[in-house]
Design a protein around this motif. Structure first.
Motif, PDB file in Angstrom:
ATOM      1  N   ARG A 254       0.834  -1.196   0.000  1.00 27.34           N
ATOM      2  CA  ARG A 254       0.000   0.000   0.000  1.00 27.34           C
ATOM      3  C   ARG A 254       0.877   1.259   0.000  1.00 27.34           C
ATOM      4  O   ARG A 254       1.786   1.412   0.823  1.00 27.34           O
ATOM      5  N   GLY A 255       0.603   2.171  -0.953  1.00 26.92           N
ATOM      6  CA  GLY A 255       1.375   3.407  -1.049  1.00 26.92           C
ATOM      7  C   GLY A 255       2.706   3.252  -1.762  1.00 26.92           C
ATOM      8  O   GLY A 255       3.444   4.224  -1.914  1.00 26.92           O
ATOM      9  N   ARG A 256       3.013   2.038  -2.226  1.00 23.00           N
ATOM     10  CA  ARG A 256       4.287   1.778  -2.901  1.00 23.00           C
ATOM     11  C   ARG A 256       4.038   1.186  -4.291  1.00 23.00           C
ATOM     12  O   ARG A 256       4.783   0.331  -4.767  1.00 23.00           O
ATOM     13  N   GLU A 257       2.992   1.676  -4.960  1.00 21.94           N
ATOM     14  CA  GLU A 257       2.597   1.104  -6.240  1.00 21.94           C
ATOM     15  C   GLU A 257       3.707   1.211  -7.295  1.00 21.94           C
ATOM     16  O   GLU A 257       3.942   0.257  -8.057  1.00 21.94           O
ATOM     17  N   ALA A 258       4.393   2.362  -7.365  1.00 20.10           N
ATOM     18  CA  ALA A 258       5.453   2.524  -8.358  1.00 20.10           C
ATOM     19  C   ALA A 258       6.594   1.539  -8.106  1.00 20.10           C
ATOM     20  O   ALA A 258       7.150   0.946  -9.044  1.00 20.10           O
ATOM     21  N   GLU A 259       6.922   1.341  -6.851  1.00 19.16           N
ATOM     22  CA  GLU A 259       7.972   0.387  -6.499  1.00 19.16           C
ATOM     23  C   GLU A 259       7.562  -1.034  -6.876  1.00 19.16           C
ATOM     24  O   GLU A 259       8.373  -1.817  -7.394  1.00 19.16           O
ATOM     25  N   LEU A 260       6.306  -1.372  -6.625  1.00 22.93           N
ATOM     26  CA  LEU A 260       5.803  -2.700  -6.974  1.00 22.93           C
ATOM     27  C   LEU A 260       5.849  -2.921  -8.481  1.00 22.93           C
ATOM     28  O   LEU A 260       6.264  -3.986  -8.961  1.00 22.93           O
ATOM     29  N   ALA A 261       5.413  -1.900  -9.245  1.00 24.27           N
ATOM     30  CA  ALA A 261       5.398  -2.027 -10.699  1.00 24.27           C
ATOM     31  C   ALA A 261       6.793  -2.235 -11.270  1.00 24.27           C
ATOM     32  O   ALA A 261       6.952  -2.861 -12.329  1.00 24.27           O
ATOM     33  N   ALA A 262       7.809  -1.722 -10.570  1.00 21.18           N
ATOM     34  CA  ALA A 262       9.187  -1.834 -11.047  1.00 21.18           C
ATOM     35  C   ALA A 262       9.900  -3.067 -10.515  1.00 21.18           C
ATOM     36  O   ALA A 262      11.102  -3.252 -10.768  1.00 21.18           O
ATOM     37  N   ASP A 263       9.194  -3.929  -9.786  1.00 18.41           N
ATOM     38  CA  ASP A 263       9.822  -5.075  -9.130  1.00 18.41           C
ATOM     39  C   ASP A 263       9.252  -6.378  -9.696  1.00 18.41           C
ATOM     40  O   ASP A 263       8.248  -6.899  -9.197  1.00 18.41           O
ATOM     41  N   PRO A 264       9.865  -6.936 -10.751  1.00 19.63           N
ATOM     42  CA  PRO A 264       9.326  -8.175 -11.341  1.00 19.63           C
ATOM     43  C   PRO A 264       9.351  -9.346 -10.366  1.00 19.63           C
ATOM     44  O   PRO A 264       8.510 -10.244 -10.455  1.00 19.63           O
ATOM     45  N   ARG A 265      10.275  -9.346  -9.431  1.00 19.21           N
ATOM     46  CA  ARG A 265      10.345 -10.443  -8.460  1.00 19.21           C
ATOM     47  C   ARG A 265       9.084 -10.468  -7.595  1.00 19.21           C
ATOM     48  O   ARG A 265       8.561 -11.544  -7.267  1.00 19.21           O
ATOM     49  N   ALA A 266       8.600  -9.279  -7.221  1.00 18.88           N
ATOM     50  CA  ALA A 266       7.392  -9.219  -6.399  1.00 18.88           C
ATOM     51  C   ALA A 266       6.202  -9.810  -7.135  1.00 18.88           C
ATOM     52  O   ALA A 266       5.381 -10.521  -6.547  1.00 18.88           O
ATOM     53  N   ARG A 267       6.107  -9.538  -8.421  1.00 19.89           N
ATOM     54  CA  ARG A 267       4.995 -10.088  -9.199  1.00 19.89           C
ATOM     55  C   ARG A 267       5.145 -11.600  -9.380  1.00 19.89           C
ATOM     56  O   ARG A 267       4.160 -12.340  -9.387  1.00 19.89           O
ATOM     57  N   GLN A 268       6.385 -12.072  -9.490  1.00 21.83           N
ATOM     58  CA  GLN A 268       6.614 -13.515  -9.525  1.00 21.83           C
ATOM     59  C   GLN A 268       6.231 -14.166  -8.198  1.00 21.83           C
ATOM     60  O   GLN A 268       5.645 -15.251  -8.171  1.00 21.83           O
ATOM     61  N   ASP A 269       6.547 -13.489  -7.104  1.00 16.70           N
ATOM     62  CA  ASP A 269       6.171 -14.002  -5.785  1.00 16.70           C
ATOM     63  C   ASP A 269       4.662 -14.118  -5.659  1.00 16.70           C
ATOM     64  O   ASP A 269       4.147 -15.072  -5.057  1.00 16.70           O
ATOM     65  N   TYR A 270       3.948 -13.136  -6.230  1.00 13.80           N
ATOM     66  CA  TYR A 270       2.483 -13.165  -6.182  1.00 13.80           C
ATOM     67  C   TYR A 270       1.969 -14.423  -6.870  1.00 13.80           C
ATOM     68  O   TYR A 270       1.122 -15.149  -6.320  1.00 13.80           O
ATOM     69  N   GLN A 271       2.456 -14.695  -8.076  1.00 13.00           N
ATOM     70  CA  GLN A 271       2.007 -15.879  -8.809  1.00 13.00           C
ATOM     71  C   GLN A 271       2.384 -17.163  -8.070  1.00 13.00           C
ATOM     72  O   GLN A 271       1.613 -18.136  -8.063  1.00 13.00           O
ATOM     73  N   HIS A 272       3.543 -17.163  -7.449  1.00 11.75           N
ATOM     74  CA  HIS A 272       3.958 -18.333  -6.668  1.00 11.75           C
ATOM     75  C   HIS A 272       3.010 -18.559  -5.501  1.00 11.75           C
ATOM     76  O   HIS A 272       2.599 -19.701  -5.221  1.00 11.75           O
ATOM     77  N   ASP A 273       2.658 -17.480  -4.797  1.00  8.17           N
ATOM     78  CA  ASP A 273       1.764 -17.611  -3.649  1.00  8.17           C
ATOM     79  C   ASP A 273       0.376 -18.073  -4.062  1.00  8.17           C
ATOM     80  O   ASP A 273      -0.280 -18.834  -3.336  1.00  8.17           O
ATOM     81  N   VAL A 274      -0.082 -17.637  -5.246  1.00 11.19           N
ATOM     82  CA  VAL A 274      -1.362 -18.126  -5.768  1.00 11.19           C
ATOM     83  C   VAL A 274      -1.272 -19.623  -6.037  1.00 11.19           C
ATOM     84  O   VAL A 274      -2.156 -20.405  -5.652  1.00 11.19           O
ATOM     85  N   ALA A 275      -0.189 -20.043  -6.693  1.00  7.78           N
ATOM     86  CA  ALA A 275      -0.015 -21.456  -7.037  1.00  7.78           C
ATOM     87  C   ALA A 275       0.057 -22.337  -5.790  1.00  7.78           C
ATOM     88  O   ALA A 275      -0.410 -23.481  -5.809  1.00  7.78           O
ATOM     89  N   GLN A 276       0.621 -21.791  -4.719  1.00  7.14           N
ATOM     90  CA  GLN A 276       0.753 -22.546  -3.477  1.00  7.14           C
ATOM     91  C   GLN A 276      -0.508 -22.486  -2.620  1.00  7.14           C
ATOM     92  O   GLN A 276      -0.571 -23.118  -1.563  1.00  7.14           O
ATOM     93  N   GLY A 277      -1.504 -21.721  -3.068  1.00  3.82           N
ATOM     94  CA  GLY A 277      -2.736 -21.601  -2.303  1.00  3.82           C
ATOM     95  C   GLY A 277      -2.627 -20.715  -1.085  1.00  3.82           C
ATOM     96  O   GLY A 277      -3.511 -20.734  -0.217  1.00  3.82           O
ATOM     97  N   GLU A 278      -1.579 -19.895  -1.029  1.00  7.17           N
ATOM     98  CA  GLU A 278      -1.390 -19.029   0.128  1.00  7.17           C
ATOM     99  C   GLU A 278      -2.227 -17.755   0.034  1.00  7.17           C
ATOM    100  O   GLU A 278      -2.512 -17.118   1.053  1.00  7.17           O
ATOM    101  N   ILE A 279      -2.590 -17.368  -1.173  1.00  7.73           N
ATOM    102  CA  ILE A 279      -3.491 -16.239  -1.396  1.00  7.73           C
ATOM    103  C   ILE A 279      -4.523 -16.670  -2.432  1.00  7.73           C
ATOM    104  O   ILE A 279      -4.266 -17.587  -3.223  1.00  7.73           O
ATOM    105  N   PRO A 280      -5.700 -16.046  -2.458  1.00  3.86           N
ATOM    106  CA  PRO A 280      -6.740 -16.467  -3.414  1.00  3.86           C
ATOM    107  C   PRO A 280      -6.331 -16.172  -4.846  1.00  3.86           C
ATOM    108  O   PRO A 280      -5.544 -15.252  -5.103  1.00  3.86           O
ATOM    109  N   PRO A 281      -6.858 -16.941  -5.806  1.00  2.00           N
ATOM    110  CA  PRO A 281      -6.507 -16.730  -7.217  1.00  2.00           C
ATOM    111  C   PRO A 281      -6.861 -15.336  -7.719  1.00  2.00           C
ATOM    112  O   PRO A 281      -6.174 -14.797  -8.584  1.00  2.00           O
ATOM    113  N   LEU A 282      -7.928 -14.774  -7.185  1.00  2.00           N
ATOM    114  CA  LEU A 282      -8.348 -13.431  -7.574  1.00  2.00           C
ATOM    115  C   LEU A 282      -8.585 -12.597  -6.320  1.00  2.00           C
ATOM    116  O   LEU A 282      -8.919 -13.143  -5.258  1.00  2.00           O
TER     117      LEU A 282
END
Length: 320
Positions: A254-282
């Motif tokens: 929250r409040g760090r949207e530009a940093e998130l957009a510039a961090d491909p690792r964070a977006r990869q982590d998101y997909q990993h967490d979805v695949a592991q069932g740690e966060i909802p798919p949507l």
């Protein structure tokens, strides 16, 4: 007794109520149930995926002889999606979020009612100029995507009602019971488009965990943000944020949207967490009216309940 408005007269339905065409979750069974219940059932096709349409369109055909419609995310579709929908002769096509001009003429030429959802006055003026038959006015209380710099439903609806007259207008955003429908009619709208409340019905295509979260949630648990779109790599235009329930990535970024957009690792982590069932798919889309949702009825019964509550509220208001 029934509430007769320009919307009910246009579509020949009993009640001035339609479910929001929520992408993926407003499937054929939900649309058919609403139409059977006397509202205008709306299929939520989002990007016009052919496989999804092939599965869900036959289900809404159960409402044969009753009007129904289909909604698209305008920024995400092409002309082929419109053609696929028109082959099934929906009574209405609704366009939301983006420029509807490439599709408006084709929809109207088919004799189909053109519904355009607007989130600000510029979009409202454009909808009138394009020849919309119905305009949906979405306030910022709504669940899911809406204007980043929009207006609340209460002050926004009457402004567009005046601007668009005599076109019928539907109010959307924060409407979760019949009192909200009555308020929409009092503001000059011809009906209500209801989203989150129809997510919590037996026919909605949502995960049980989402339904549980909606029934147990509160308005203050919702937040409008872009974080989750960025984290999941969604291409939603930046002018539209999404109201969702809480989420670990929202708390983290929250409040760090530009940093998130510039961090491909964070977006990869998101997909990993979805695949592991740690966060909802949507993300769990939910509007501010969520406090009013406490059960899981059928969509057909819900239409009748909302209409009866609206009639009672207007009757009581008339006695004041």
């Amino acid at each position: 007794m029934g509430l007769s408005t320009r919307f009910t007269e246009l579509f020949g339905v009993r009640h001035p109520i339609a479910p929001a065409p929520m992408g993926g979750s407003a499937g054929g069974a939900l649309a058919a149930a609403v139409s059977r219940g006397g509202g205008l059932g709306m299929l939520g096709s989002a990007n016009g995926d052919p496989e999804w349409l092939a599965r869900e369109l036959p289900l809404v055909a159960e409402a044969a002889g009753r009007p129904w419609g289909i909604g698209f995310l305008t920024w995400q579709i092409d002309a082929d999606a419109i053609e696929r929908a028109l082959e099934h002769r929906p009574r209405a096509v609704m366009l939301s979020f983006g420029d509807p001009s490439p599709f408006a003429d084709r929809i109207r030429a088919a004799g189909t009612v053109l519904i355009i959802q607007v989130t600000d006055l510029e979009e409202a003026r454009r909808a009138v100029d394009l020849g919309a038959d119905v305009i949906v006015v979405q306030g910022t209380e709504s669940g899911g995507h809406g204007a980043r710099r929009g207006r609340s439903t209460l002050p926004f609806v009457p402004v567009v009602v005046d601007l668009a007259a005599p076109l019928p207008v539907l109010a959307a955003g924060g409407i979760a019971d019949g009192r909200g429908v009555a308020a929409a009619l009092a503001l000059g709208a011809a009906g209500a488009l209801v989203g989150t409340r129809f997510q919590a019905t037996t026919e909605a295509l949502v995960d049980p965990s989402t339904t549980k979260a909606i029934v147990e949630g509160r308005g203050e648990d919702t937040e409008r943000n872009r974080v989750l779109d960025i984290a999941r790599g969604s291409r939603w235009p930046s002018k539209y944020t999404a109201r969702t329930l809480g989420h670990p990535y929202l708390d983290q970024w929250r409040g760090r949207e530009a940093e998130l957009a510039a961090d491909p690792r964070a977006r990869q982590d998101y997909q990993h967490d979805v695949a592991q069932g740690e966060i909802p798919p949507l993300p769990m889309w939910a509007g501010e009216g969520i406090d009013l949702i406490s059960d899981l009825p059928s969509a057909a019964d819900l239409v009748a309940t909302l209409a009866a509550q609206a009639e009672d509220a207007l009757d009581r208001a008339g006695r004041c």
